[in-house]
Design a protein around this motif. Structure first.
Motif, PDB file in Angstrom:
ATOM      1  N   SER A 187       0.854  -1.184   0.000  1.00 48.21           N
ATOM      2  CA  SER A 187       0.000   0.000   0.000  1.00 48.21           C
ATOM      3  C   SER A 187       0.891   1.236   0.000  1.00 48.21           C
ATOM      4  O   SER A 187       1.772   1.386   0.846  1.00 48.21           O
ATOM      5  N   THR A 188       0.676   2.102  -0.961  1.00 46.23           N
ATOM      6  CA  THR A 188       1.471   3.329  -1.054  1.00 46.23           C
ATOM      7  C   THR A 188       0.544   4.538  -0.935  1.00 46.23           C
ATOM      8  O   THR A 188      -0.506   4.574  -1.579  1.00 46.23           O
ATOM      9  N   VAL A 189       0.944   5.492  -0.112  1.00 48.40           N
ATOM     10  CA  VAL A 189       0.161   6.725   0.045  1.00 48.40           C
ATOM     11  C   VAL A 189       1.074   7.912  -0.242  1.00 48.40           C
ATOM     12  O   VAL A 189       2.187   7.992   0.288  1.00 48.40           O
ATOM     13  N   LYS A 190       0.586   8.824  -1.094  1.00 47.65           N
ATOM     14  CA  LYS A 190       1.352  10.047  -1.371  1.00 47.65           C
ATOM     15  C   LYS A 190       0.554  11.237  -0.876  1.00 47.65           C
ATOM     16  O   LYS A 190      -0.634  11.356  -1.219  1.00 47.65           O
ATOM     17  N   GLU A 216       3.933   0.516   2.644  1.00 48.71           N
ATOM     18  CA  GLU A 216       4.060  -0.615   3.576  1.00 48.71           C
ATOM     19  C   GLU A 216       3.706  -1.911   2.845  1.00 48.71           C
ATOM     20  O   GLU A 216       2.897  -1.923   1.924  1.00 48.71           O
ATOM     21  N   THR A 217       4.339  -3.003   3.287  1.00 43.58           N
ATOM     22  CA  THR A 217       4.055  -4.314   2.710  1.00 43.58           C
ATOM     23  C   THR A 217       3.339  -5.139   3.776  1.00 43.58           C
ATOM     24  O   THR A 217       3.799  -5.209   4.920  1.00 43.58           O
ATOM     25  N   LEU A 218       2.196  -5.712   3.422  1.00 41.49           N
ATOM     26  CA  LEU A 218       1.410  -6.473   4.401  1.00 41.49           C
ATOM     27  C   LEU A 218       0.456  -7.417   3.676  1.00 41.49           C
ATOM     28  O   LEU A 218       0.252  -7.285   2.470  1.00 41.49           O
ATOM     29  N   ALA A 219      -0.117  -8.364   4.429  1.00 44.20           N
ATOM     30  CA  ALA A 219      -1.069  -9.293   3.815  1.00 44.20           C
ATOM     31  C   ALA A 219      -2.413  -8.587   3.665  1.00 44.20           C
ATOM     32  O   ALA A 219      -2.892  -7.958   4.609  1.00 44.20           O
ATOM     33  N   ILE A 220      -3.008  -8.639   2.461  1.00 45.30           N
ATOM     34  CA  ILE A 220      -4.337  -8.054   2.249  1.00 45.30           C
ATOM     35  C   ILE A 220      -5.197  -9.111   1.563  1.00 45.30           C
ATOM     36  O   ILE A 220      -4.937  -9.500   0.421  1.00 45.30           O
ATOM     37  N   LYS A 221      -6.226  -9.554   2.285  1.00 47.03           N
ATOM     38  CA  LYS A 221      -7.019 -10.711   1.849  1.00 47.03           C
ATOM     39  C   LYS A 221      -7.876 -10.406   0.617  1.00 47.03           C
ATOM     40  O   LYS A 221      -7.908 -11.156  -0.336  1.00 47.03           O
ATOM     41  N   ASP A 222      -8.584  -9.280   0.658  1.00 45.82           N
ATOM     42  CA  ASP A 222      -9.522  -8.981  -0.430  1.00 45.82           C
ATOM     43  C   ASP A 222      -9.758  -7.458  -0.519  1.00 45.82           C
ATOM     44  O   ASP A 222      -9.110  -6.687   0.189  1.00 45.82           O
ATOM     45  N   HIS A 223     -10.692  -7.057  -1.374  1.00 47.58           N
ATOM     46  CA  HIS A 223     -10.921  -5.621  -1.585  1.00 47.58           C
ATOM     47  C   HIS A 223     -11.453  -4.931  -0.322  1.00 47.58           C
ATOM     48  O   HIS A 223     -11.136  -3.768  -0.083  1.00 47.58           O
ATOM     49  N   THR A 224     -12.271  -5.639   0.468  1.00 48.32           N
ATOM     50  CA  THR A 224     -12.794  -5.028   1.702  1.00 48.32           C
ATOM     51  C   THR A 224     -11.634  -4.724   2.646  1.00 48.32           C
ATOM     52  O   THR A 224     -11.550  -3.632   3.233  1.00 48.32           O
ATOM     53  N   ALA A 225     -10.714  -5.688   2.772  1.00 48.13           N
ATOM     54  CA  ALA A 225      -9.537  -5.472   3.630  1.00 48.13           C
ATOM     55  C   ALA A 225      -8.711  -4.300   3.086  1.00 48.13           C
ATOM     56  O   ALA A 225      -8.196  -3.475   3.859  1.00 48.13           O
ATOM     57  N   ALA A 226      -8.617  -4.199   1.775  1.00 44.93           N
ATOM     58  CA  ALA A 226      -7.834  -3.114   1.162  1.00 44.93           C
ATOM     59  C   ALA A 226      -8.452  -1.750   1.498  1.00 44.93           C
ATOM     60  O   ALA A 226      -7.747  -0.792   1.830  1.00 44.93           O
ATOM     61  N   VAL A 227      -9.795  -1.671   1.438  1.00 44.43           N
ATOM     62  CA  VAL A 227     -10.467  -0.399   1.744  1.00 44.43           C
ATOM     63  C   VAL A 227     -10.237  -0.024   3.209  1.00 44.43           C
ATOM     64  O   VAL A 227      -9.968   1.139   3.532  1.00 44.43           O
ATOM     65  N   LYS A 228     -10.303  -1.039   4.116  1.00 45.40           N
ATOM     66  CA  LYS A 228     -10.059  -0.757   5.549  1.00 45.40           C
ATOM     67  C   LYS A 228      -8.651  -0.215   5.746  1.00 45.40           C
ATOM     68  O   LYS A 228      -8.437   0.763   6.477  1.00 45.40           O
ATOM     69  N   LEU A 246      -8.396   3.413   4.519  1.00 42.87           N
ATOM     70  CA  LEU A 246      -9.031   4.381   5.419  1.00 42.87           C
ATOM     71  C   LEU A 246      -8.222   4.539   6.712  1.00 42.87           C
ATOM     72  O   LEU A 246      -8.046   5.651   7.209  1.00 42.87           O
ATOM     73  N   ASP A 247      -7.712   3.416   7.218  1.00 45.31           N
ATOM     74  CA  ASP A 247      -6.904   3.511   8.441  1.00 45.31           C
ATOM     75  C   ASP A 247      -5.599   4.264   8.190  1.00 45.31           C
ATOM     76  O   ASP A 247      -5.154   5.038   9.034  1.00 45.31           O
ATOM     77  N   ASP A 248      -5.024   4.053   7.013  1.00 46.41           N
ATOM     78  CA  ASP A 248      -3.812   4.811   6.647  1.00 46.41           C
ATOM     79  C   ASP A 248      -4.093   6.310   6.677  1.00 46.41           C
ATOM     80  O   ASP A 248      -3.281   7.101   7.148  1.00 46.41           O
ATOM     81  N   LEU A 249      -5.267   6.690   6.143  1.00 51.18           N
ATOM     82  CA  LEU A 249      -5.615   8.120   6.105  1.00 51.18           C
ATOM     83  C   LEU A 249      -5.659   8.689   7.523  1.00 51.18           C
ATOM     84  O   LEU A 249      -5.243   9.826   7.752  1.00 51.18           O
ATOM     85  N   ILE A 250      -6.143   7.882   8.464  1.00 47.43           N
ATOM     86  CA  ILE A 250      -6.207   8.348   9.857  1.00 47.43           C
ATOM     87  C   ILE A 250      -4.804   8.363  10.475  1.00 47.43           C
ATOM     88  O   ILE A 250      -4.361   9.380  11.014  1.00 47.43           O
ATOM     89  N   HIS A 251      -4.081   7.245  10.349  1.00 47.66           N
ATOM     90  CA  HIS A 251      -2.729   7.163  10.943  1.00 47.66           C
ATOM     91  C   HIS A 251      -1.813   8.263  10.438  1.00 47.66           C
ATOM     92  O   HIS A 251      -0.983   8.780  11.167  1.00 47.66           O
ATOM     93  N   LEU A 252      -1.957   8.608   9.169  1.00 46.34           N
ATOM     94  CA  LEU A 252      -1.055   9.611   8.591  1.00 46.34           C
ATOM     95  C   LEU A 252      -1.558  11.038   8.841  1.00 46.34           C
ATOM     96  O   LEU A 252      -0.964  12.009   8.378  1.00 46.34           O
ATOM     97  N   GLY A 253      -2.695  11.150   9.570  1.00 48.04           N
ATOM     98  CA  GLY A 253      -3.208  12.475   9.947  1.00 48.04           C
ATOM     99  C   GLY A 253      -3.883  13.207   8.790  1.00 48.04           C
ATOM    100  O   GLY A 253      -4.083  14.422   8.846  1.00 48.04           O
ATOM    101  N   ILE A 254      -4.236  12.476   7.724  1.00 44.27           N
ATOM    102  CA  ILE A 254      -4.872  13.129   6.566  1.00 44.27           C
ATOM    103  C   ILE A 254      -6.360  13.378   6.871  1.00 44.27           C
ATOM    104  O   ILE A 254      -6.921  14.388   6.478  1.00 44.27           O
ATOM    105  N   ILE A 255      -6.984  12.455   7.598  1.00 43.37           N
ATOM    106  CA  ILE A 255      -8.331  12.687   8.134  1.00 43.37           C
ATOM    107  C   ILE A 255      -8.305  12.312   9.618  1.00 43.37           C
ATOM    108  O   ILE A 255      -7.430  11.558  10.054  1.00 43.37           O
TER     109      ILE A 255
END
Ligand code: ADP
Length: 399
Positions: free
Chosen positions: A42-45, A53-65, A68-77
């Motif tokens: 997952s790459t965020v600019k 970051e490199t991690l296990a992502i099971k499906d599209h629902t997991a990818a969306v989670k 969204l969590d990246d947006l929070i962790h990175l302080g974007i929302i």
């Protein structure tokens, strides 16, 4: 303040862009690749940062989670509530959808899934993306934007294939086209740059990326486009054949061991052909050009064939519209490759098109690259499909 996210879901990827609307300010963008694998990326600019970051992502629902969590962790929302809308790019809209629509019922998603018949890999992934957002953010405005919608204005004479009628009426075999959002956007931007109402213009838009398609846009309406029943048709592309003599298929089935199943045909025509098939080297135009400069004959042929197919379509569309005011280049190759633009436009001096080197070779090139008195103008317009999607979400927002 509302934030809208544009989503382009592929079979194992999810490309996204977050906007502050209605200001149309890009707050962040990113890409999740290798969905379904242990080592998904997952790459965020955002701002000047590029976080991966490199991690296990099971499906599209997991990818969306994760997104969204990246947006929070990175302080974007600060919380999910800040996102009020999502727009999904869908490849095939068939005859059901001639414009963007709200996903306000299960029926809309089911139709997108049903249309996977026309775009097997794409529509299934698009629907997975829509469902993933519905599961996690069920109450936000959700909109689907179709790649085929812009082309629903094509006349029947252009969209029909000369097959027995029953294959049209029963099997829905016709031209649907693709890349519609891009052709729509660059045609309207070109009109702005030219300072003329789009209703007074005849344009040929050339979207040249990994996928390549051309569209004849008369008075703002698509009247013909090169991709066909599927995005495999039309001009030669990075790994796709484009149009072929249909007799080649049964001939290869009869005479080789490679074409045993429909899947073999789809794989070879979609993934092993085009620039890659001819050069035996790469589907990447930069590599083809480097190899050509180094004297590689196959790469040189691949390049020449690519140019040839585009030239033929531009010529055909100028005739279809009985004239052309401007030729517009966009996408990875169209925006960045000054040399190929020049090679293509060389063939159109007879209709009054030209290229001015100092305008064409500026990086990034933008706007008119032909001379001020050229009868047929040549433009470079960077495409922005994500912005069209975000605007459609804003327009259709449930107030
Ligand atoms: P996609 O269809 O996957 O969105 P893009 O629009 O990003 O693709 O286009 C990818 C293509 O653009 C590749 O063939 C790549 O080689 C080409 N490209 C990107 N930059 C350049 C460049 N500077 N010169 C020539 N080709 C380029």
């Amino acid at each position: 303040m509302s934030k809208t996210i544009s989503i382009n879901a592929g079979s194992s990827s999810l490309k996204w862009q977050l906007y502050q609307m209605p200001e149309e300010k890009v707050l962040a963008k990113g890409l999740i690749e290798r969905i379904g694998k242990e080592d998904a990326i997952s790459t965020v600019k955002f701002d000047d940062q590029n976080v991966s970051e490199t991690l296990a992502i099971k499906d599209h629902t997991a990818a969306v989670k994760i997104l969204l969590d990246d947006l929070i962790h990175l302080g974007i929302i600060k919380s999910y509530d800040e996102i009020t809308g999502v727009g999904h790019r869908v490849v095939a809209g068939g005859t059901y959808f001639n414009e963007s629509v709200l996903v306000d019922s299960e029926e809309v998603i089911e139709k997108v899934e049903e249309l996977a018949l026309l775009a097997p890999l794409h529509n299934k992934a698009n629907a997975a993306g829509i469902r993933a957002f519905k599961e996690i953010l069920p109450d936000i405005t959700s909109v689907v934007v179709f790649d085929t919608a812009f082309h629903t204005t094509m006349p029947e004479v252009a969209y029909r294939y000369p097959l027995p009628n029953k294959y049209f009426t029963e099997n829905k075999i016709r031209k649907y086209g693709a890349h519609g959002t891009s052709h729509y956007y660059v045609a309207h931007e070109a009109a702005k740059v030219l300072g003329k109402p789009i209703a007074e213009l005849k344009l040929i838009t050339a979207h040249m990326g990994n996928g390549v398609s051309l569209t004849a846009v008369d008075s703002g309406k698509s009247v013909d486009t090169s991709m066909g029943f599927t995005p495999l048709g039309g001009v030669m592309m990075g790994t796709r054949t484009g149009d072929l003599d249909p007799a080649i298929i049964p001939y290869l089935m009869d005479n080789t061991d490679d074409f045993k199943t429909p899947e073999d045909i789809r794989r070879i025509f979609n993934h092993e052909s085009g620039l890659l098939g001819i050069s035996g080297l790469s589907n990447d135009m930069r590599e083809i050009e480097t190899a050509t400069k180094n004297g590689d004959k196959d790469a040189s042929l691949a390049y020449a064939m690519f140019v040839d197919r585009i030239v033929k379509h531009i010529g055909a569309y100028a005739a279809v519209m009985n004239g052309v005011d401007a030729i517009v280049f966009t996408a990875g190759i169209g925006e960045n490759d000054a040399h190929i633009r020049e090679e293509i436009i060389k063939h159109f001096s007879w209709i009054g098109a030209d290229i001015v080197a100092e305008r064409n070779e500026v990086r990034p090139a933008y706007g008119v690259v032909s001379s001020d008195d050229a009868k047929v103008k040549v433009l470079v317009i960077p495409t922005d499909e994500e912005l069209v999607i975000a605007r459609d979400v804003e327009r259709l927002k449930v107030k």
